[in-house]
Design a protein around this motif. Sequence first.
Motif, PDB file in Angstrom:
ATOM      1  N   THR A 141      -2.197  -0.877   9.626  1.00  0.00           N
ATOM      2  CA  THR A 141      -3.389  -0.022   9.661  1.00  0.00           C
ATOM      3  C   THR A 141      -4.079  -0.073  11.018  1.00  0.00           C
ATOM      4  OG1 THR A 141      -4.714  -1.818   8.707  1.00  0.00           O
ATOM      5  CG2 THR A 141      -3.813  -0.187   7.172  1.00  0.00           C
ATOM      6  N   SER A 142      -4.058  -1.223  11.671  1.00  0.00           N
ATOM      7  CA  SER A 142      -4.740  -1.374  12.957  1.00  0.00           C
ATOM      8  C   SER A 142      -4.097  -0.567  14.079  1.00  0.00           C
ATOM      9  CB  SER A 142      -4.783  -2.852  13.361  1.00  0.00           C
ATOM     10  OG  SER A 142      -3.463  -3.354  13.521  1.00  0.00           O
ATOM     11  N   LYS A 143      -2.863  -0.110  13.885  1.00  0.00           N
ATOM     12  CA  LYS A 143      -2.170   0.655  14.918  1.00  0.00           C
ATOM     13  C   LYS A 143      -2.453   2.151  14.836  1.00  0.00           C
ATOM     14  CE  LYS A 143       1.489  -2.699  15.585  1.00  0.00           C
ATOM     15  NZ  LYS A 143       2.924  -2.959  15.555  1.00  0.00           N
ATOM     16  N   VAL A 144      -3.102   2.594  13.758  1.00  0.00           N
ATOM     17  CA  VAL A 144      -3.411   4.017  13.592  1.00  0.00           C
ATOM     18  C   VAL A 144      -4.851   4.242  14.029  1.00  0.00           C
ATOM     19  CG1 VAL A 144      -3.453   5.976  12.003  1.00  0.00           C
ATOM     20  CG2 VAL A 144      -1.857   4.077  11.595  1.00  0.00           C
ATOM     21  N   PRO A 145      -5.062   4.969  15.116  1.00  0.00           N
ATOM     22  CA  PRO A 145      -6.439   5.150  15.602  1.00  0.00           C
ATOM     23  C   PRO A 145      -7.270   6.010  14.648  1.00  0.00           C
ATOM     24  CG  PRO A 145      -4.917   6.525  16.844  1.00  0.00           C
ATOM     25  CD  PRO A 145      -4.084   5.674  15.940  1.00  0.00           C
ATOM     26  N   VAL A 146      -8.530   5.650  14.489  1.00  0.00           N
ATOM     27  CA  VAL A 146      -9.456   6.478  13.714  1.00  0.00           C
ATOM     28  C   VAL A 146      -9.630   7.788  14.470  1.00  0.00           C
ATOM     29  CG1 VAL A 146     -11.802   6.687  12.813  1.00  0.00           C
ATOM     30  CG2 VAL A 146     -10.648   4.461  12.771  1.00  0.00           C
ATOM     31  N   VAL A 173      -2.005   1.984   1.229  1.00  0.00           N
ATOM     32  CA  VAL A 173      -2.270   0.792   2.043  1.00  0.00           C
ATOM     33  C   VAL A 173      -2.060  -0.426   1.157  1.00  0.00           C
ATOM     34  CG1 VAL A 173      -4.018  -0.476   3.348  1.00  0.00           C
ATOM     35  CG2 VAL A 173      -3.902   2.020   3.498  1.00  0.00           C
ATOM     36  N   ARG A 174      -1.233  -1.335   1.637  1.00  0.00           N
ATOM     37  CA  ARG A 174      -0.994  -2.611   0.972  1.00  0.00           C
ATOM     38  C   ARG A 174      -1.365  -3.708   1.951  1.00  0.00           C
ATOM     39  NH1 ARG A 174       4.916  -1.753  -1.700  1.00  0.00           N
ATOM     40  NH2 ARG A 174       4.365  -0.051  -3.089  1.00  0.00           N
ATOM     41  N   GLY A 175      -2.498  -4.303   1.737  1.00  0.00           N
ATOM     42  CA  GLY A 175      -2.992  -5.306   2.674  1.00  0.00           C
ATOM     43  C   GLY A 175      -3.321  -4.629   3.998  1.00  0.00           C
ATOM     44  N   VAL A 176      -2.593  -5.003   5.047  1.00  0.00           N
ATOM     45  CA  VAL A 176      -2.820  -4.406   6.360  1.00  0.00           C
ATOM     46  C   VAL A 176      -1.711  -3.412   6.742  1.00  0.00           C
ATOM     47  CG1 VAL A 176      -4.136  -6.381   7.229  1.00  0.00           C
ATOM     48  CG2 VAL A 176      -1.645  -6.298   7.567  1.00  0.00           C
ATOM     49  N   ASP A 177      -0.845  -3.086   5.769  1.00  0.00           N
ATOM     50  CA  ASP A 177       0.279  -2.207   6.027  1.00  0.00           C
ATOM     51  C   ASP A 177       0.102  -0.841   5.377  1.00  0.00           C
ATOM     52  OD1 ASP A 177       1.583  -4.292   7.346  1.00  0.00           O
ATOM     53  OD2 ASP A 177       2.613  -4.946   5.525  1.00  0.00           O
ATOM     54  N   VAL A 178       0.572   0.204   6.071  1.00  0.00           N
ATOM     55  CA  VAL A 178       0.684   1.525   5.484  1.00  0.00           C
ATOM     56  C   VAL A 178       2.141   1.662   5.051  1.00  0.00           C
ATOM     57  CG1 VAL A 178       0.478   4.010   5.870  1.00  0.00           C
ATOM     58  CG2 VAL A 178      -1.094   2.442   7.025  1.00  0.00           C
ATOM     59  N   VAL A 179       2.357   1.898   3.748  1.00  0.00           N
ATOM     60  CA  VAL A 179       3.712   1.966   3.202  1.00  0.00           C
ATOM     61  C   VAL A 179       3.933   3.293   2.475  1.00  0.00           C
ATOM     62  CG1 VAL A 179       3.919  -0.537   2.934  1.00  0.00           C
ATOM     63  CG2 VAL A 179       3.073   0.831   1.043  1.00  0.00           C
ATOM     64  N   ARG A 180       5.186   3.725   2.431  1.00  0.00           N
ATOM     65  CA  ARG A 180       5.522   4.919   1.649  1.00  0.00           C
ATOM     66  C   ARG A 180       5.314   4.622   0.177  1.00  0.00           C
ATOM     67  NH1 ARG A 180       9.390   9.060   3.786  1.00  0.00           N
ATOM     68  NH2 ARG A 180       9.846   8.487   5.913  1.00  0.00           N
ATOM     69  N   GLY A 181       4.887   5.635  -0.534  1.00  0.00           N
ATOM     70  CA  GLY A 181       4.809   5.464  -1.983  1.00  0.00           C
ATOM     71  C   GLY A 181       3.517   5.862  -2.585  1.00  0.00           C
ATOM     72  N   VAL A 185       4.402  11.185  10.647  1.00  0.00           N
ATOM     73  CA  VAL A 185       3.198  10.951  11.423  1.00  0.00           C
ATOM     74  C   VAL A 185       2.138  10.423  10.461  1.00  0.00           C
ATOM     75  CG1 VAL A 185       2.413  13.368  11.260  1.00  0.00           C
ATOM     76  CG2 VAL A 185       1.510  11.904  13.070  1.00  0.00           C
ATOM     77  N   VAL A 186       1.590   9.258  10.785  1.00  0.00           N
ATOM     78  CA  VAL A 186       0.554   8.624   9.971  1.00  0.00           C
ATOM     79  C   VAL A 186      -0.770   8.876  10.653  1.00  0.00           C
ATOM     80  CG1 VAL A 186      -0.289   6.461   8.977  1.00  0.00           C
ATOM     81  CG2 VAL A 186       2.186   6.834   9.230  1.00  0.00           C
ATOM     82  N   THR A 187      -1.750   9.387   9.882  1.00  0.00           N
ATOM     83  CA  THR A 187      -3.053   9.719  10.450  1.00  0.00           C
ATOM     84  C   THR A 187      -4.158   8.928   9.769  1.00  0.00           C
ATOM     85  OG1 THR A 187      -3.458  11.552   8.906  1.00  0.00           O
ATOM     86  CG2 THR A 187      -2.278  12.075  10.953  1.00  0.00           C
ATOM     87  N   GLN A 188      -5.287   8.860  10.464  1.00  0.00           N
ATOM     88  CA  GLN A 188      -6.500   8.247   9.921  1.00  0.00           C
ATOM     89  C   GLN A 188      -7.668   9.115  10.385  1.00  0.00           C
ATOM     90  OE1 GLN A 188      -8.644   3.905   9.533  1.00  0.00           O
ATOM     91  NE2 GLN A 188      -7.270   4.147  11.231  1.00  0.00           N
ATOM     92  N   ALA A 189      -7.948  10.173   9.624  1.00  0.00           N
ATOM     93  CA  ALA A 189      -9.003  11.115   9.999  1.00  0.00           C
ATOM     94  C   ALA A 189     -10.361  10.419  10.027  1.00  0.00           C
ATOM     95  CB  ALA A 189      -9.028  12.293   9.035  1.00  0.00           C
ATOM     96  N   LYS A 190     -10.635   9.607   9.005  1.00  0.00           N
ATOM     97  CA  LYS A 190     -11.855   8.796   8.932  1.00  0.00           C
ATOM     98  C   LYS A 190     -11.431   7.365   8.682  1.00  0.00           C
ATOM     99  CE  LYS A 190     -14.627  12.496   6.933  1.00  0.00           C
ATOM    100  NZ  LYS A 190     -15.377  12.943   5.755  1.00  0.00           N
ATOM    101  N   GLU A 191     -12.259   6.435   9.083  1.00  0.00           N
ATOM    102  CA  GLU A 191     -11.899   5.034   8.938  1.00  0.00           C
ATOM    103  C   GLU A 191     -11.519   4.706   7.498  1.00  0.00           C
ATOM    104  OE1 GLU A 191     -13.296   0.590  10.249  1.00  0.00           O
ATOM    105  OE2 GLU A 191     -14.394   2.322  10.971  1.00  0.00           O
ATOM    106  N   GLY A 192     -10.318   4.148   7.344  1.00  0.00           N
ATOM    107  CA  GLY A 192      -9.832   3.741   6.031  1.00  0.00           C
ATOM    108  C   GLY A 192      -9.164   4.838   5.226  1.00  0.00           C
ATOM    109  N   PHE A 227      -6.090   7.020   5.167  1.00  0.00           N
ATOM    110  CA  PHE A 227      -4.774   7.213   5.763  1.00  0.00           C
ATOM    111  C   PHE A 227      -4.013   8.316   5.037  1.00  0.00           C
ATOM    112  CE2 PHE A 227      -6.089   2.964   6.793  1.00  0.00           C
ATOM    113  CZ  PHE A 227      -5.750   2.845   8.130  1.00  0.00           C
ATOM    114  N   ALA A 228      -3.271   9.077   5.799  1.00  0.00           N
ATOM    115  CA  ALA A 228      -2.398  10.124   5.259  1.00  0.00           C
ATOM    116  C   ALA A 228      -1.143  10.138   6.109  1.00  0.00           C
ATOM    117  CB  ALA A 228      -3.099  11.477   5.296  1.00  0.00           C
ATOM    118  N   ALA A 229      -0.111  10.769   5.582  1.00  0.00           N
ATOM    119  CA  ALA A 229       1.132  10.868   6.345  1.00  0.00           C
ATOM    120  C   ALA A 229       1.804  12.204   6.054  1.00  0.00           C
ATOM    121  CB  ALA A 229       2.070   9.716   6.004  1.00  0.00           C
TER     122      ALA A 229
END
Length: 138
Positions: free
Chosen positions: A54-59, A130-138, A69-76, A78-80
């Motif tokens: 999650t920390s690698k995807v800029p807000v 989001v699982r912990g600090v990871d963005v995962v498929r599913g 492409v993984v996005t973070q339109a607003k903090e927290g 996430f979409a892909a």
Amino acid sequence: MTQNRTDLSRRTVLIAAPITAVALGAAACGSDDSSGSDGGSTGQTSTGQMLTETSKVPVGGGIVVGDVVVTQAKEGEFAAFSTKCPHQGCAVAPKGDKLDCPCHGSEFNLDGSLVRGPATEPLTPVAVQVRGVDVVRG
């Protein structure tokens, strides 16, 4: 006798070269296994595959991970999406707070919606969580 050894070596190389090329090509294709047969790692399956931290995807931005492409339109939040532009299949990439298709100029919001064409459809969503600090498929 020296001439025969040279001819034989050259002949052997000429005959063996295509066989070697085919063998190396097959080995290269076989080494790119994404079926999950590498010891059961969930990182190799389509569902549950870790895409990024999650920390690698800029807000207000996004990052490309393979064909997603993984996005973070607003903090927290996430979409892909598939990086494949619905216009002609070129790979979109983050550009500021938008997703840009460099081939023909289509532009998309961080939620995948179309801003401007020539594309006429939004980007194809990819389910993530989001699982912990990871963005995962599913």
